[in-house]
Each structure stands twice: as C-alpha cells, then as structure tokens.
Design a protein around this motif. Structure first.
Motif, PDB file in Angstrom:
ATOM      1  N   VAL A   1      10.265   3.090  11.883  1.00 32.23           N
ATOM      2  CA  VAL A   1       8.803   3.084  11.995  1.00 32.23           C
ATOM      3  C   VAL A   1       8.170   2.059  11.060  1.00 32.23           C
ATOM      4  O   VAL A   1       7.181   1.401  11.414  1.00 32.23           O
ATOM      5  N   SER A   2       8.734   1.911   9.857  1.00 33.79           N
ATOM      6  CA  SER A   2       8.171   0.931   8.925  1.00 33.79           C
ATOM      7  C   SER A   2       8.355  -0.490   9.452  1.00 33.79           C
ATOM      8  O   SER A   2       7.421  -1.307   9.398  1.00 33.79           O
ATOM      9  N   PHE A   3       9.525  -0.781   9.990  1.00 32.86           N
ATOM     10  CA  PHE A   3       9.768  -2.122  10.546  1.00 32.86           C
ATOM     11  C   PHE A   3       8.857  -2.383  11.745  1.00 32.86           C
ATOM     12  O   PHE A   3       8.293  -3.480  11.885  1.00 32.86           O
ATOM     13  N   ALA A   4       8.693  -1.373  12.596  1.00 35.64           N
ATOM     14  CA  ALA A   4       7.851  -1.536  13.784  1.00 35.64           C
ATOM     15  C   ALA A   4       6.398  -1.815  13.403  1.00 35.64           C
ATOM     16  O   ALA A   4       5.742  -2.679  14.004  1.00 35.64           O
ATOM     17  N   ILE A   5       5.884  -1.107  12.398  1.00 32.90           N
ATOM     18  CA  ILE A   5       4.493  -1.304  11.986  1.00 32.90           C
ATOM     19  C   ILE A   5       4.305  -2.669  11.335  1.00 32.90           C
ATOM     20  O   ILE A   5       3.330  -3.387  11.628  1.00 32.90           O
ATOM     21  N   ILE A   6       5.220  -3.043  10.449  1.00 31.02           N
ATOM     22  CA  ILE A   6       5.136  -4.367   9.816  1.00 31.02           C
ATOM     23  C   ILE A   6       5.150  -5.469  10.875  1.00 31.02           C
ATOM     24  O   ILE A   6       4.332  -6.401  10.850  1.00 31.02           O
TER      25      ILE A   6
ATOM     26  N   PHE B   1      -3.059  -4.842   6.920  1.00 33.36           N
ATOM     27  CA  PHE B   1      -2.146  -5.579   6.034  1.00 33.36           C
ATOM     28  C   PHE B   1      -1.754  -4.720   4.835  1.00 33.36           C
ATOM     29  O   PHE B   1      -0.603  -4.769   4.374  1.00 33.36           O
ATOM     30  N   PHE B   2      -2.698  -3.922   4.325  1.00 30.18           N
ATOM     31  CA  PHE B   2      -2.364  -2.980   3.256  1.00 30.18           C
ATOM     32  C   PHE B   2      -1.316  -1.985   3.753  1.00 30.18           C
ATOM     33  O   PHE B   2      -0.334  -1.694   3.056  1.00 30.18           O
ATOM     34  N   THR B   3      -1.521  -1.459   4.953  1.00 29.49           N
ATOM     35  CA  THR B   3      -0.553  -0.510   5.532  1.00 29.49           C
ATOM     36  C   THR B   3       0.817  -1.159   5.675  1.00 29.49           C
ATOM     37  O   THR B   3       1.846  -0.540   5.369  1.00 29.49           O
ATOM     38  N   ALA B   4       0.844  -2.421   6.118  1.00 34.92           N
ATOM     39  CA  ALA B   4       2.117  -3.126   6.288  1.00 34.92           C
ATOM     40  C   ALA B   4       2.839  -3.292   4.952  1.00 34.92           C
ATOM     41  O   ALA B   4       4.070  -3.134   4.871  1.00 34.92           O
TER      42      ALA B   4
ATOM     43  N   GLY C   1       5.183  10.549  -5.171  1.00 40.36           N
ATOM     44  CA  GLY C   1       4.046  11.142  -4.474  1.00 40.36           C
ATOM     45  C   GLY C   1       2.957  10.135  -4.216  1.00 40.36           C
ATOM     46  O   GLY C   1       2.337  10.132  -3.139  1.00 40.36           O
ATOM     47  N   VAL C   2       2.721   9.244  -5.191  1.00 36.04           N
ATOM     48  CA  VAL C   2       1.692   8.221  -5.026  1.00 36.04           C
ATOM     49  C   VAL C   2       2.068   7.263  -3.906  1.00 36.04           C
ATOM     50  O   VAL C   2       1.255   6.964  -3.015  1.00 36.04           O
ATOM     51  N   LEU C   3       3.317   6.772  -3.933  1.00 41.33           N
ATOM     52  CA  LEU C   3       3.755   5.821  -2.913  1.00 41.33           C
ATOM     53  C   LEU C   3       3.759   6.443  -1.522  1.00 41.33           C
ATOM     54  O   LEU C   3       3.292   5.826  -0.556  1.00 41.33           O
ATOM     55  N   MET C   4       4.255   7.674  -1.419  1.00 44.54           N
ATOM     56  CA  MET C   4       4.292   8.318  -0.104  1.00 44.54           C
ATOM     57  C   MET C   4       2.884   8.623   0.385  1.00 44.54           C
ATOM     58  O   MET C   4       2.583   8.503   1.577  1.00 44.54           O
ATOM     59  N   GLY C   5       2.006   9.008  -0.552  1.00 41.95           N
ATOM     60  CA  GLY C   5       0.624   9.276  -0.167  1.00 41.95           C
ATOM     61  C   GLY C   5      -0.077   8.033   0.347  1.00 41.95           C
ATOM     62  O   GLY C   5      -0.777   8.069   1.371  1.00 41.95           O
ATOM     63  N   LEU C   6       0.121   6.901  -0.349  1.00 43.65           N
ATOM     64  CA  LEU C   6      -0.481   5.639   0.082  1.00 43.65           C
ATOM     65  C   LEU C   6       0.112   5.169   1.413  1.00 43.65           C
ATOM     66  O   LEU C   6      -0.603   4.631   2.264  1.00 43.65           O
ATOM     67  N   THR C   7       1.410   5.385   1.590  1.00 39.60           N
ATOM     68  CA  THR C   7       2.068   4.945   2.822  1.00 39.60           C
ATOM     69  C   THR C   7       1.574   5.736   4.026  1.00 39.60           C
ATOM     70  O   THR C   7       1.140   5.167   5.034  1.00 39.60           O
ATOM     71  N   ILE C   8       1.628   7.056   3.917  1.00 37.86           N
ATOM     72  CA  ILE C   8       1.201   7.895   5.038  1.00 37.86           C
ATOM     73  C   ILE C   8      -0.310   7.807   5.229  1.00 37.86           C
ATOM     74  O   ILE C   8      -0.802   7.697   6.360  1.00 37.86           O
TER      75      ILE C   8
ATOM     76  N   ALA D   1       4.386  -5.254  14.090  1.00 31.55           N
ATOM     77  CA  ALA D   1       3.180  -5.219  14.933  1.00 31.55           C
ATOM     78  C   ALA D   1       1.993  -5.863  14.230  1.00 31.55           C
ATOM     79  O   ALA D   1       1.266  -6.672  14.824  1.00 31.55           O
ATOM     80  N   VAL D   2       1.799  -5.526  12.954  1.00 31.19           N
ATOM     81  CA  VAL D   2       0.647  -6.054  12.211  1.00 31.19           C
ATOM     82  C   VAL D   2       0.752  -7.570  12.036  1.00 31.19           C
ATOM     83  O   VAL D   2      -0.205  -8.320  12.298  1.00 31.19           O
ATOM     84  N   VAL D   3       1.908  -8.042  11.613  1.00 27.50           N
ATOM     85  CA  VAL D   3       2.082  -9.471  11.337  1.00 27.50           C
ATOM     86  C   VAL D   3       2.055 -10.301  12.618  1.00 27.50           C
ATOM     87  O   VAL D   3       1.350 -11.316  12.702  1.00 27.50           O
ATOM     88  N   VAL D   4       2.805  -9.904  13.624  1.00 22.92           N
ATOM     89  CA  VAL D   4       2.877 -10.677  14.865  1.00 22.92           C
ATOM     90  C   VAL D   4       1.518 -10.706  15.564  1.00 22.92           C
ATOM     91  O   VAL D   4       1.078 -11.760  16.047  1.00 22.92           O
TER      92      VAL D   4
END
Length: 439
Positions: A76-81, A219-222, A178-185, A83-86
């Motif tokens: 899912v992380s690769f797919a989102i990155i 881009f932040f999400t990516a 928790g911070v990283l997972m919270g920001l990611t999700i 999608a956003v960049v392309v």
C-alpha cells in the motif's frame, strides 16, 4: 485446593525453570518465524516435556501465509507513493487533468485504507490468497480430571516470534512509533478526504478552478508512506523471549506445577495450548477456534481460554478485557474471574485494560464466540524490546514471570471451584455498561 495452600517453592522452581528453558530454546532453535521449521522444532521440544505430566498431547496442522498479515504495508505504501508522484508528473506535463489525478489518488488511497482496515484492524485473512502458504502447527497438552469432565480451562501462549519493527528498534524515544503511525494513517485519511472534496467541487462547480493545495498535501502523505514501507524488516526476526516464550511457558508450567504439587481435580480438565501464527495475524488460534467451536461451546463442558502474552513489565500486568484495537470485547465474567483470582494471589493492583494497538490470540477465540480473555504485562508505549532483536533472554524479568504464574494458577483454582456461572457482576463491569449507555 486454594492458591494460598499451594507450595510457593514449586512456583519459584518453575520460574527458574522457565528462565532456563527460554534461554535454551532461543540458543537451540533461534528466532521462530510463523510456520517455519524452528517453530515446529521448539514445539516438539516442549511436547517432550508435556508428555511427562499430561495425559494426552497432540499436534494439529493448518496452512497459513505468514507474510500476508504485514507485507501489505509495503504494497500500500508503494502504491500510494507511485500514484502521487506519477500523477503529479502527468499533470505537470499536461498529459492528464488535475481532476483525473485526484480521482486516481483517491482510488489508490481508498483501496489502501480498506486493505489496512481488513488486515490490521479486523485481522481478516484478506491478502492471504496472494502469498505463499506454509504449514503451521498448534500443540495441545491435557491433564484430565479424576471424574467426568464438567469444566475445561485452557492456558494458551504462542511460540512464534515477530518480524522486526524498525520503528521500535531504531527509535530512541519509544512514543515515536505512535507518532509516525499516527501521521502515516492520518495523512492517508486526510488525502482521501481531500481527494473526495476536490472531486465533489469539480462536479458541483465544473467551471471553478480546483485549489492546487489540495494536491500538495498528498506529497506529505507520500513522504510518510516511505516510513511505512520500511516499517517491517522481514529479514530480521525477534528472538521472542518475552513475546511470547513467557506466555508459552506460563501454559507449560501451569500443568507442570499442578503435577509437581500432586494436584488432581475432580471434574476440571486443564490444558496447555501452544499456538503458532499469532504474529501472522492470529492464524493458528483462528483455525483452532473454527475447528473446536462445537467442543468448546456446545458440548456441555464449560470452557474458558486464558491467553497469556508477555510477562515482563510488572507495572502493566493487567487483564485485557478489550482487544484487537478495542474492537473485540472479551467475556466479562471470565475477565472478572481472572481479576478476582489475582486478588486471591495477593496481587490487588491489576486493572482491566484494552489492547489498543494490535491484538492477542484471545481475540480470535472471542470473535468465534468462545469464552476467553487475555493476561499480559507489557508497556504499551510500546516496550523498547517489542517486536525487535532486543527481545532476548537477557531481558527476562523473573519477578514479572512469577507474578503472572501466581495469577494463572489462582485462576485455575478459582475456575475449578466456582466456574463462570457463579461469577457475580463486578463494579468494573457495571461502570463499563454505564459508560456504553451514556455513549
């Protein structure tokens, strides 16, 4: 027999035995990826011991896909990155419209969030068909009563250990995960909502220009998805000393201590269950619950399962009556019984708690409608050894192991004496019901 009458020397001897055995298992069999040969070899090692004080021991096998549970993080992380960049490049080169880019990102993020909910929130075997299957095994040891079996209590612990979580290993401050997972999700959710908002604006006012900053947030999400991509190290496996060889040996020594003290119940069967596949999404217990539902629910034998998962951080020793990120509620009567048993053993400071991130094997039983609850002692920050190479035998805490053993033994004695039908509703349960009513 009551816990107060049980010889403390037997408990102390079994704490020493547990520390020695966990050290031996790790040195001899190493880390134990779900479903691999090390797991089975360690279970066979334990079976030889169980054979000396059990009336029956047996294996049951099943198939599972060990990487399916967490490998979705990379997909899912690769797919989102991507999608956003392309899409950004295609918009910049005027190959596609800004609206189409939003539609693509919305679809990719939406599907990714759905997969995350199915796998990590609900523990569904959603991605399993895409991954290689292996054979896992569950081990059961049984001490039969002298007479007819009217009650059955199962003490359960999982033998497999986890793939390393880089967030918990490399972070100097534990809350960073928790911070990283919270920001990611959180980033993914906001990106999804912003994409929908952009699509709605375009549909309602097609003549208006879509605000460009809607896309900037993607881009932040990516960027956050890069941290998710590297979240799990599938090449490094935790030794699993605390999580969960302490729970495994809580089950083994429960029967061993009864045998050493010469305790035989009249009508209560006591079992030790050593499961595989907990770290692969509760696969072993899910299969066991499915295969033994009638035996545990419809046979007329009152059955309860106490899952023990990590006995290390004594200040966090609690009865977890909610599980699977708070989505599963365990049997309250049995949770009350364990809590009262802890008091019988002189441990008055336990509380009801919630597995608010992740799950224990107990959730698989409760989801299936089988009476279960969880006993655990781990810092929910999480602990710095959680799911990484620091979880080795040098991090064992004998005092926490002993306290856990006290509670397990006391629970067995109380269950034999009163079962679940005589367990009164406790104030904690009443307060919980009142809170639910208010909500």
């Amino acid at each position: 027999m009551k816990f107060a009458d049980f010889p403390q020397a037997v408990i102390d001897e079994n704490v020493d035995y547990t520390v020695s055995e966990i050290t031996n298992v790790i040195k001899k069999y190493g880390p134990r990826e779900s479903g691999n040969s090390n797991c089975l070899a360690a279970q066979k090692h334990i079976k030889k011991e169980l054979d000396t004080f059990c009336d029956e021991t047996s294996f049951e096998s099943y198939t599972m896909a060990p990487k399916a549970f967490l490998h979705f993080t990379k997909l899912v992380s690769f797919a989102i990155i991507l999608a956003v960049v392309v899409c950004a490049i295609l918009v910049y080169t005027q190959i596609i419209s800004f609206l189409l880019a939003q539609c693509i990102v919305c679809g990719v993020v939406g599907v990714s969030l759905f997969i995350t909910v199915m796998e990590f929130l609900l523990y569904k075997q959603f991605m399993d068909p895409l991954y290689k299957k292996v054979e896992g095994h569950n081990l059961l040891g049984v001490r039969k009563p002298r007479g007819e079996v009217k009650r059955r209590i199962i003490i359960s612990g999982h033998i497999d250990s986890a793939y390393e979580w880089r967030h918990t290993y490399y972070a100097k401050k534990r809350p960073i995960m928790g911070v990283l997972m919270g920001l990611t999700i959180g980033g993914a959710v906001i990106s999804f909502l912003l994409s929908i908002a952009a699509i709605v604006i375009a549909a309602v006012k097609p003549e208006s220009a879509l605000p460009g900053y809607f896309y900037f947030f993607h881009f932040f999400t990516a960027v956050m998805m890069v941290t998710l991509f590297y979240f799990v190290d599938f090449k490094t496996i935790s030794p699993g000393a605390n999580d969960n060889l302490t729970g495994t040996y809580a089950a083994v020594t429960a029967l061993r201590m009864l045998d050493m003290a010469g305790v035989d119940f009249e009508n209560t069967e006591v079992c030790a269950m050593i499961t595989d596949g907990e770290e692969a999404g509760l696969r072993g217990c899910k299969q066991w619950a499915k295969d033994h539902y009638d035996e545990y629910v419809n046979s007329g034998v009152e059955t309860a399962v106490l899952c023990v998962d990590t006995l290390t951080d004594l200040e966090y020793l609690n009865v977890y009556n909610r599980d699977m990120t708070g989505t599963v509620k365990h049997n309250q009567a049995f949770s009350n019984l364990v809590m009262e048993s802890a008091k019988d053993a002189g441990h008055d400071d336990l509380k009801f708690a919630n597995v608010f991130f992740g799950s224990s094997d107990a959730a698989a039983f409760s989801q299936a409608g089988i009476t279960a609850t969880c006993l655990a002692a781990m810092d929910p920050a999480p602990a710095d050894y959680y799911h990484n190479r620091r979880d080795n035998y040098d991090r064992l805490v004998p005092e926490a192991i002993k306290t856990g053993f006290d509670v397990v033994l006391s629970t067995i004695f109380r269950f034999d004496e009163v079962g679940l039908t005589d367990v009164a509703e406790k104030p904690a349960e009443k307060e919980e019901k009142e809170e639910e009513t208010e909500e």
